[in-house]
Enzyme design. Structure first.
Site, PDB file in Angstrom:
ATOM      1  N   HIS A 110     -19.800 -23.222  68.381  1.00  0.00           N
ATOM      2  CA  HIS A 110     -19.301 -22.064  69.144  1.00  0.00           C
ATOM      3  C   HIS A 110     -20.287 -21.694  70.232  1.00  0.00           C
ATOM      4  O   HIS A 110     -21.499 -21.854  70.069  1.00  0.00           O
ATOM      5  CB  HIS A 110     -19.026 -20.864  68.235  1.00  0.00           C
TER       6      HIS A 110
ATOM      7  N   HIS B 153     -21.467 -18.410  72.428  1.00  0.00           N
ATOM      8  CA  HIS B 153     -21.433 -16.952  72.575  1.00  0.00           C
ATOM      9  C   HIS B 153     -21.411 -16.636  74.069  1.00  0.00           C
ATOM     10  O   HIS B 153     -22.203 -17.207  74.830  1.00  0.00           O
ATOM     11  CB  HIS B 153     -22.715 -16.323  72.025  1.00  0.00           C
TER      12      HIS B 153
HETATM   13  P1  AMP Z   1     -24.176 -17.998  65.007  1.00  0.00           P
HETATM   14  O1  AMP Z   1     -25.256 -17.138  64.399  1.00  0.00           O
HETATM   15  O2  AMP Z   1     -24.518 -18.552  66.353  1.00  0.00           O
HETATM   16  O3  AMP Z   1     -23.699 -19.052  64.038  1.00  0.00           O
HETATM   17  O4  AMP Z   1     -22.984 -17.006  65.310  1.00  0.00           O
HETATM   18  C1  AMP Z   1     -21.960 -16.699  64.428  1.00  0.00           C
HETATM   19  C2  AMP Z   1     -21.284 -15.476  64.987  1.00  0.00           C
HETATM   20  O5  AMP Z   1     -20.027 -15.348  64.359  1.00  0.00           O
HETATM   21  C3  AMP Z   1     -22.038 -14.158  64.756  1.00  0.00           C
HETATM   22  O6  AMP Z   1     -22.318 -13.549  66.017  1.00  0.00           O
HETATM   23  C4  AMP Z   1     -21.065 -13.331  63.926  1.00  0.00           C
HETATM   24  O7  AMP Z   1     -21.074 -11.975  64.282  1.00  0.00           O
HETATM   25  C5  AMP Z   1     -19.737 -13.988  64.233  1.00  0.00           C
HETATM   26  N1  AMP Z   1     -18.716 -13.883  63.201  1.00  0.00           N
HETATM   27  C6  AMP Z   1     -18.849 -14.112  61.873  1.00  0.00           C
HETATM   28  N2  AMP Z   1     -17.669 -13.958  61.253  1.00  0.00           N
HETATM   29  C7  AMP Z   1     -16.762 -13.654  62.213  1.00  0.00           C
HETATM   30  C8  AMP Z   1     -15.361 -13.375  62.207  1.00  0.00           C
HETATM   31  N3  AMP Z   1     -14.642 -13.375  61.080  1.00  0.00           N
HETATM   32  N4  AMP Z   1     -14.748 -13.074  63.385  1.00  0.00           N
HETATM   33  C9  AMP Z   1     -15.469 -13.057  64.533  1.00  0.00           C
HETATM   34  N5  AMP Z   1     -16.777 -13.312  64.606  1.00  0.00           N
HETATM   35  C10 AMP Z   1     -17.429 -13.603  63.460  1.00  0.00           C
END
Ligand code: AMP
Length: 138
Positions: free
Chosen positions: A102, A104
């Site tokens: 993903h 951001h």
């Molecule tokens: P990372 O730390 O780069 O793996 O980012 C994962 C991101 O996913 C974090 O910023 C979380 O806030 C976000 N996240 C986790 N669960 C969900 C969800 N169900 N819907 C939207 N975002 C999420």
């Protein structure tokens, strides 16, 4: 690590858990981060099952960065932040917490710092309103 088909983003892609959708096409999905580091924080993912940048098929990666550029432009138009950050984490050591690739897309403001892994969940109505603002700017 092998790809976990039950990771939270795989479940979002299958429609098993809800998200605030901003944009989708045949190869990618963009939706609001539930713990936004700034209003408008959006995640862009490929539909392809790749846990990180190393395992992503190049075509899926290309589609994801194309969508990321489009979302970044829409967030800039909708929220007019002075800066905008694209972040993509690979592996536990980098702080990756969800093992589906993903990007951001995060509005940034001078003097406002944040922890990539801090912050509360925000109200669903607010995320819905922000998603609508970004969609309107696409
Ligand atoms: P990372 O730390 O780069 O793996 O980012 C994962 C991101 O996913 C974090 O910023 C979380 O806030 C976000 N996240 C986790 N669960 C969900 C969800 N169900 N819907 C939207 N975002 C999420």
């Amino acid at each position: 690590m092998s790809y976990d088909t039950d990771n939270i983003f795989a479940r979002i892609l299958r429609g098993e858990i809800p998200c605030h959708r901003v944009y989708e096409d045949a190869d990618t999905l963009a939706f609001m981060d539930i713990m936004p580091k700034a209003p408008g924080h959006t995640l862009v993912i490929p539909r392809a099952s790749a846990e990180d940048i190393f395992s992503a098929p190049p075509e899926a990666l290309a589609a994801t960065i194309r969508t990321t550029q489009r979302i970044a432009a829409a967030i800039r138009k909708a929220f007019d932040p002075p800066g905008l950050m694209i972040a993509q984490l690979n592996g536990l050591g980098a702080g990756q917490t969800v093992f589906h690739l993903h990007f951001h897309v995060i509005p940034r403001y001078s003097g406002v710092d944040f922890d990539m892994h801090g912050g509360p969940k925000v109200d669903s109505a607010m995320l819905s309103a922000h998603a609508a603002r970004i969609r309107a700017a696409l």
